[in-house]
Motif scaffolding. Structure first.
Motif, PDB file in Angstrom:
ATOM      1  N   VAL A 137       0.846  -1.203   0.000  1.00 30.40           N
ATOM      2  CA  VAL A 137       0.000   0.000   0.000  1.00 30.40           C
ATOM      3  C   VAL A 137       0.880   1.251   0.000  1.00 30.40           C
ATOM      4  O   VAL A 137       0.706   2.151   0.817  1.00 30.40           O
ATOM      5  N   ALA A 138       1.825   1.298  -0.922  1.00 31.56           N
ATOM      6  CA  ALA A 138       2.741   2.436  -1.002  1.00 31.56           C
ATOM      7  C   ALA A 138       1.958   3.729  -1.195  1.00 31.56           C
ATOM      8  O   ALA A 138       1.025   3.794  -1.986  1.00 31.56           O
ATOM      9  N   GLY A 139       2.336   4.742  -0.440  1.00 34.44           N
ATOM     10  CA  GLY A 139       1.690   6.044  -0.551  1.00 34.44           C
ATOM     11  C   GLY A 139       0.524   6.240   0.390  1.00 34.44           C
ATOM     12  O   GLY A 139       0.012   7.340   0.524  1.00 34.44           O
ATOM     13  N   PHE A 140       0.066   5.181   1.060  1.00 36.54           N
ATOM     14  CA  PHE A 140      -1.043   5.290   1.998  1.00 36.54           C
ATOM     15  C   PHE A 140      -0.492   5.405   3.416  1.00 36.54           C
ATOM     16  O   PHE A 140       0.426   4.675   3.790  1.00 36.54           O
ATOM     17  N   ALA A 141      -1.070   6.290   4.197  1.00 34.75           N
ATOM     18  CA  ALA A 141      -0.723   6.402   5.610  1.00 34.75           C
ATOM     19  C   ALA A 141      -1.725   5.587   6.414  1.00 34.75           C
ATOM     20  O   ALA A 141      -2.758   5.151   5.892  1.00 34.75           O
ATOM     21  N   ASP A 142      -1.441   5.399   7.700  1.00 38.82           N
ATOM     22  CA  ASP A 142      -2.348   4.601   8.524  1.00 38.82           C
ATOM     23  C   ASP A 142      -3.726   5.240   8.643  1.00 38.82           C
ATOM     24  O   ASP A 142      -4.728   4.551   8.779  1.00 38.82           O
ATOM     25  N   LYS A 143      -3.818   6.569   8.540  1.00 33.19           N
ATOM     26  CA  LYS A 143      -5.127   7.232   8.602  1.00 33.19           C
ATOM     27  C   LYS A 143      -5.938   7.032   7.319  1.00 33.19           C
ATOM     28  O   LYS A 143      -7.146   7.235   7.315  1.00 33.19           O
ATOM     29  N   ASP A 144      -5.285   6.605   6.242  1.00 32.53           N
ATOM     30  CA  ASP A 144      -5.962   6.362   4.962  1.00 32.53           C
ATOM     31  C   ASP A 144      -6.510   4.942   4.848  1.00 32.53           C
ATOM     32  O   ASP A 144      -7.227   4.630   3.902  1.00 32.53           O
ATOM     33  N   LEU A 145      -6.167   4.073   5.786  1.00 29.40           N
ATOM     34  CA  LEU A 145      -6.529   2.655   5.714  1.00 29.40           C
ATOM     35  C   LEU A 145      -7.498   2.290   6.822  1.00 29.40           C
ATOM     36  O   LEU A 145      -7.434   2.840   7.922  1.00 29.40           O
ATOM     37  N   SER A 146      -8.386   1.345   6.533  1.00 31.22           N
ATOM     38  CA  SER A 146      -9.272   0.799   7.563  1.00 31.22           C
ATOM     39  C   SER A 146      -9.373  -0.710   7.374  1.00 31.22           C
ATOM     40  O   SER A 146      -9.409  -1.206   6.245  1.00 31.22           O
ATOM     41  N   ILE A 147      -9.397  -1.425   8.504  1.00 31.78           N
ATOM     42  CA  ILE A 147      -9.469  -2.886   8.504  1.00 31.78           C
ATOM     43  C   ILE A 147     -10.673  -3.278   9.338  1.00 31.78           C
ATOM     44  O   ILE A 147     -10.832  -2.809  10.462  1.00 31.78           O
ATOM     45  N   GLU A 148     -11.526  -4.142   8.780  1.00 36.23           N
ATOM     46  CA  GLU A 148     -12.721  -4.589   9.491  1.00 36.23           C
ATOM     47  C   GLU A 148     -12.870  -6.097   9.321  1.00 36.23           C
ATOM     48  O   GLU A 148     -12.742  -6.617   8.219  1.00 36.23           O
ATOM     49  N   ALA A 149     -13.116  -6.784  10.426  1.00 35.64           N
ATOM     50  CA  ALA A 149     -13.376  -8.227  10.394  1.00 35.64           C
ATOM     51  C   ALA A 149     -14.793  -8.450  10.891  1.00 35.64           C
ATOM     52  O   ALA A 149     -15.128  -8.074  12.009  1.00 35.64           O
ATOM     53  N   ARG A 150     -15.623  -9.044  10.034  1.00 40.42           N
ATOM     54  CA  ARG A 150     -17.017  -9.294  10.401  1.00 40.42           C
ATOM     55  C   ARG A 150     -17.507 -10.541   9.687  1.00 40.42           C
ATOM     56  O   ARG A 150     -17.397 -10.651   8.464  1.00 40.42           O
ATOM     57  N   GLU A 151     -18.056 -11.475  10.464  1.00 38.89           N
ATOM     58  CA  GLU A 151     -18.695 -12.677   9.929  1.00 38.89           C
ATOM     59  C   GLU A 151     -17.826 -13.397   8.904  1.00 38.89           C
ATOM     60  O   GLU A 151     -18.218 -13.604   7.765  1.00 38.89           O
TER      61      GLU A 151
ATOM     62  N   GLY B 161      -8.853   1.322   1.498  1.00 38.96           N
ATOM     63  CA  GLY B 161      -7.882   2.409   1.438  1.00 38.96           C
ATOM     64  C   GLY B 161      -8.430   3.547   0.607  1.00 38.96           C
ATOM     65  O   GLY B 161      -8.956   3.326  -0.480  1.00 38.96           O
ATOM     66  N   GLU B 162      -8.326   4.737   1.160  1.00 41.69           N
ATOM     67  CA  GLU B 162      -8.779   5.929   0.433  1.00 41.69           C
ATOM     68  C   GLU B 162      -7.888   7.084   0.839  1.00 41.69           C
ATOM     69  O   GLU B 162      -7.822   7.445   2.014  1.00 41.69           O
ATOM     70  N   LYS B 163      -7.182   7.641  -0.137  1.00 41.47           N
ATOM     71  CA  LYS B 163      -6.262   8.741   0.143  1.00 41.47           C
ATOM     72  C   LYS B 163      -7.055   9.995   0.466  1.00 41.47           C
ATOM     73  O   LYS B 163      -8.015  10.322  -0.204  1.00 41.47           O
ATOM     74  N   GLN B 164      -6.626  10.660   1.534  1.00 39.29           N
ATOM     75  CA  GLN B 164      -7.229  11.932   1.902  1.00 39.29           C
ATOM     76  C   GLN B 164      -6.654  13.003   0.980  1.00 39.29           C
ATOM     77  O   GLN B 164      -5.476  12.975   0.627  1.00 39.29           O
ATOM     78  N   ALA B 165      -7.481  13.949   0.601  1.00 40.44           N
ATOM     79  CA  ALA B 165      -7.023  15.028  -0.270  1.00 40.44           C
ATOM     80  C   ALA B 165      -5.995  15.879   0.470  1.00 40.44           C
ATOM     81  O   ALA B 165      -6.172  16.200   1.643  1.00 40.44           O
TER      82      ALA B 165
END
Length: 151
Positions: free
Chosen positions: A53-67, A74-78
């Motif tokens: 995930v080059a170019g992404f910071a930890d605030k740009d990423l989200s991890i969710e585990a469900r069922e 990942g979504e880059k902030q402007a």
């Protein structure tokens, strides 16, 4: 020619719905290729998913585990630092993504870390004690003595 019709199996099985849904999903749409990832076994019941995930910071990423589904988004902030940047060539992909992984039963996420452009997600399979195989001791039969009864 690559499509298999599994509908006859639906009528003759009970409790395998999730398995057939996974087969249908796998045979269906083209799998996304961004971002690239590795899945490795790090122990008997431990696994690690590593995503580039080059170019992404930890605030740009989200991890969710469900069922039994692990979702990484990942979504880059402007950039709003006020500077006018003029990019001549953009070769580093910074587009938004969503990657889903089907997890086996009892697999839980233990942690995640981001270092050098690689997102590491550690997984562990924790089977409950009542479902683990156990040894059953075998008792030897006691020899019965037959008493003689005087007639």
């Amino acid at each position: 020619m690559r499509h298999f019709d599994l509908s006859p199996l639906y009528r003759t099985t009970v409790g395998f719905d999730r398995l057939f849904n996974l087969l249908d999903q796998g045979a269906g749409a083209e799998a996304p290729s961004y971002p690239p990832y590795d899945i490795e076994r790090t122990g008997d019941n431990a696994y690690r998913v590593t995503m580039a995930v080059a170019g992404f910071a930890d605030k740009d990423l989200s991890i969710e585990a469900r069922e039994n589904v692990l979702t990484v988004k990942g979504e880059k902030q402007a950039e709003t630092d006020g500077s006018e940047r003029q990019v001549i060539y953009r070769g580093i992909a910074g587009r938004a993504f969503e990657r889903r992984f089907q997890l086996a039963d009892y697999v839980v996420v233990k942690g995640a870390s981001l270092e050098n452009g690689l997102l590491h997600i550690d997984l562990v399979r924790e089977v409950p004690e009542q479902l683990k195989p156990r040894q059953v001791p075998i008792r030897a039969a006691q020899a019965k003595q037959i008493e003689q009864v005087a007639a």
